[in-house]
Design an enzyme around this catalytic site. Sequence first.
Site, PDB file in Angstrom:
ATOM      1  N   THR B  41      33.332   0.941  76.042  1.00 37.47           N
ATOM      2  CA  THR B  41      34.092   0.942  74.788  1.00 37.47           C
ATOM      3  C   THR B  41      34.307  -0.459  74.220  1.00 37.47           C
ATOM      4  OG1 THR B  41      35.212   2.964  75.440  1.00 37.47           O
ATOM      5  CG2 THR B  41      36.302   1.644  73.761  1.00 37.47           C
ATOM      6  N   SER B  45      27.863  -1.544  69.988  1.00 37.39           N
ATOM      7  CA  SER B  45      27.485  -2.042  68.666  1.00 37.39           C
ATOM      8  C   SER B  45      28.540  -1.797  67.591  1.00 37.39           C
ATOM      9  CB  SER B  45      26.165  -1.399  68.221  1.00 37.39           C
ATOM     10  OG  SER B  45      25.194  -1.547  69.220  1.00 37.39           O
ATOM     11  N   HIS B  49      27.318   6.026  63.734  1.00 36.02           N
ATOM     12  CA  HIS B  49      25.946   6.306  63.327  1.00 36.02           C
ATOM     13  C   HIS B  49      25.885   7.410  62.280  1.00 36.02           C
ATOM     14  CE1 HIS B  49      23.958   3.646  66.126  1.00 36.02           C
ATOM     15  NE2 HIS B  49      24.829   4.011  67.039  1.00 36.02           N
ATOM     16  N   ARG B 311      25.705   0.863  79.029  1.00 34.07           N
ATOM     17  CA  ARG B 311      25.709   2.223  78.508  1.00 34.07           C
ATOM     18  C   ARG B 311      25.585   3.198  79.673  1.00 34.07           C
ATOM     19  NH1 ARG B 311      21.660  -0.725  76.312  1.00 34.07           N
ATOM     20  NH2 ARG B 311      21.258  -0.939  74.092  1.00 34.07           N
ATOM     21  N   SER B 336      25.052   6.041  73.336  1.00 29.31           N
ATOM     22  CA  SER B 336      24.996   6.164  71.887  1.00 29.31           C
ATOM     23  C   SER B 336      24.483   7.551  71.519  1.00 29.31           C
ATOM     24  CB  SER B 336      24.050   5.101  71.328  1.00 29.31           C
ATOM     25  OG  SER B 336      23.947   5.242  69.940  1.00 29.31           O
ATOM     26  N   CYS B 399      47.274 -18.116  66.355  1.00 24.83           N
ATOM     27  CA  CYS B 399      45.819 -18.298  66.378  1.00 24.83           C
ATOM     28  C   CYS B 399      45.385 -18.752  64.995  1.00 24.83           C
ATOM     29  CB  CYS B 399      45.127 -16.992  66.759  1.00 24.83           C
ATOM     30  SG  CYS B 399      43.357 -16.991  66.423  1.00 24.83           S
ATOM     31  N   CYS B 436      37.305 -21.062  67.896  1.00 26.05           N
ATOM     32  CA  CYS B 436      37.669 -21.969  69.000  1.00 26.05           C
ATOM     33  C   CYS B 436      37.852 -21.198  70.298  1.00 26.05           C
ATOM     34  CB  CYS B 436      38.891 -22.821  68.653  1.00 26.05           C
ATOM     35  SG  CYS B 436      40.493 -22.160  69.149  1.00 26.05           S
TER      36      CYS B 436
END
Lengths: 415, 481
Positions: B41, B45, B49, B311, B336, B399, B436
Amino acid sequence: MRNVDLVIIGGGPAGMCAAVSAYNAGVENILILERDSHLGGILQQCIHNGFGLHRYKEELTGPEYAFRCEAELRKLPVEVQCNTMVTDISPEKMITAMSSERGIEKIGAKAIILAMGCRERSKGALNIPGTRPSGIFSAGTAQKYVNMMGYMPGKNVVILGSGDIGLIMARRMTLEGARVHAVCEVMPYSGGLARNIQQCLNDFDIPLYLSHTVTEIHGEHRIEGVTISEVDEKMKPIQGTERFIECDTLLLSVGLIPENELSRSAGLNLDSVTKGCFVDQNRETEIEGVFACGNVLHVHDLADFVSEEGEIAGESAALYIRNELKKSMHVPVVTDGKIRYSVPQIVTDNTKNIRLYYRAGAVFSDVKVNVLADGVVVNSVKKKKLVPGEMQYIELKANSVSENTAEIKVCIDKE
Amino acid sequence: MYDVVIIGAGVVGGMIARKMAEYKLKICILEKDSDVAMGATKANSAIVHGGFDAKAGSLKALLNKRGSDMMEDICRELGVRYRRNGSLVLGYSDEDKKTLEGIMENGIKNGIEGLEIIGRERIKELEPNISDSVEWALYASTGAIVCPYGLAEAAIGNAMDNGVELKLNHSVRKIKKLENKFEICVDNEKSILAKTVINAAGIYSDEVAGMAGDTSFDVHPRKGEYILLDREAGDVVSHTLFTVPTKMGKGILVSPTVHGNLILGPTAVDGEDKENRKTEREGFDKIIAESARMVKNIPLNLTITSFCGLRSVGSTGDFIINMPMRGFVNVAGIESPGLSASPAIAEYVVELLENNGFKFAKRDDFNPYRESVEKFSEMTEEEKNQLIKKDPSYGKIVCRCENVTEGEILKAIRTNPKATTLDGVKRRTRAQMGRCQGGFCSPYIMELISKELGIPIEKVKKSSNEAYILSGRTKEDVHNA
């Protein structure tokens, strides 16, 4: 919305010295915006000595140097607002800043000085294969843990990169009880000051491996070791030279990058070599009334030169606000490649001497550094040794160039 | 005793937990790691889809379409970033065009709308930086992007807000089938009883099934390495770009992320070791070469990190969702388009149980909404100012690369599922995720975690319990030496 004559973004040595010189040059309404809770910038964690040799003719620690700058500043009625982050600058010089105290506010400025400093290049940019364990720090982050917070990031250390912070941390970690097993530098020469190589590595018998890099990171949870390899002249690892070094900590000192996100938001272009703005001898950027100085403009080795650059920017901003900034020409300053860059990149007036700061792209011995105006030598200095780790300057003497000059060039010739 | 125990706190386990929280059930999620979303998880990508390429008639095809149709609404309910940016499958020759036509036909069979084969000119209009050698593309308007770990966190957080328990650092060791219930043995604690067990253990789902006596399938890891670029590079492309797929997967993709970064990858390397998440030089070289074939001038100097995900490739070639024994449900081999299908998988699991005689009563107080930890960044200036007045910690940027405030970090530490580590804060808030990589802000975040959890700062970890950050006080070993 507030209106201020001069807003200085960043309260490190560049910003503080810019404020003092701007005030002394007649600007009364000055505001420094600092994101940290105190002035001084990164100097506060640089507790080693060696600061101020040029400026104060004394060997100070970083905090001492910062304190001197701050003491000068605090005598003056310059407004300092800490814990304030500037999130945007518009090309019209409108600043957006955020703080707990004041929320999000807009500040209009007649002139702006950019003095945000730089950050360390991170591991990500290196794409080192292997795992992603804990125990990998940039040298400056480790410096903060050790010097500011009193904690050790680890006990068995390898350092990648021989930048000054890495060298300083090699010594610091040793003094604090850790063992530094190796410093690896991918280039055939160190990127740090010669004095730091001597005082931080040689004096402590810490080996420096030139033309070496880390080619794999090991360890599932905490780093357990690194593979180092020798590299060829194209900086590609040479097969068969791999060596495993056990360690629980990897420090990275692989370069500093000026923090120019705000400059970009203002619409300024960046020099692909310095990663800072293009400026003239006044440190004025491509936007009138916006100036840049210190490590946000180009990375310096010495705080002394940062302060000096802050003073130039502060004085120039004062002249700009009074509408007295002289511009009589627009002559670009270029280099020959052996010299990697020079700052300023543009000369707009030459009624006074101008220092052209430059950095060599490799190690050179017994050479002449020349300044050419359209091919004619206007100044020349002999150098026994030039190294990339040490910034130098050469004067462009007053009236060396005119509005008819097409180009100023800083270059290296064999003696 | 629990009505339902879900093993695995990834996006699949999380979605199932949230779905089942709609019913009057006592539910617990067991997770072996120190945080949720730690497996596939967090390293994939991040794509929803279009649903055109899974083989027509497969469970993958069915659940991809159904999940992708549900995703936008679910992300809205859960406050998760989602963007329907459309995708392009690129072809370089007339032969590729034929392959693309085949994929389109398959997509139409899957019920996917908005598919179209387009030529170079249209591609150039959609993606000005596309490489000159690209001739054809299959355009899918339904393709989208989402934050995968954000989705899992939000689903689990929402489930927890609705009463689901989450037990982290609970590795399942044994499962005993008793009459009408299961006894689950875990590390460091007495065993847990459950009427129903959902096996959503990702890469380890075959082993968990084996513990219950089901050895009907295997799962093996397929490595996928990625390179992530700074937000400055996020507008190099606006659609998700794929190349014509191979049997190892959909190939290297180039895509913006919902946070505005650019992601390149994944590679596809089959292996045996379920813990080997090492990136390799060859992987980087492959990603760089293949993405350069798709898009011109990718600014690799803006790389901020690289990583590797595993995967879960099931031995059947399709998702494995079944009930090998009464009360024990496998949700395995979710490679996927698992992320895309995850909301549909959750519904499918409930249907599977109901079709087998389980009766669940809906509760009337289920709250499907969760406020995003990242909400501050999406507010207007006026809203931000009001919040800062109420809670000044929102005025303090911790941040500076990603402009994350102290208020957001505190919220991530205080909101279900609570962040307890540096990486946990990173995934929930993006603090340390910028250029950074935490160089400036991680010491400060350590202090915040330490203060909030009431633990000494040297006990704050990067991720797992062994991933310590600080080894002790300075000079400790000077005196010992």
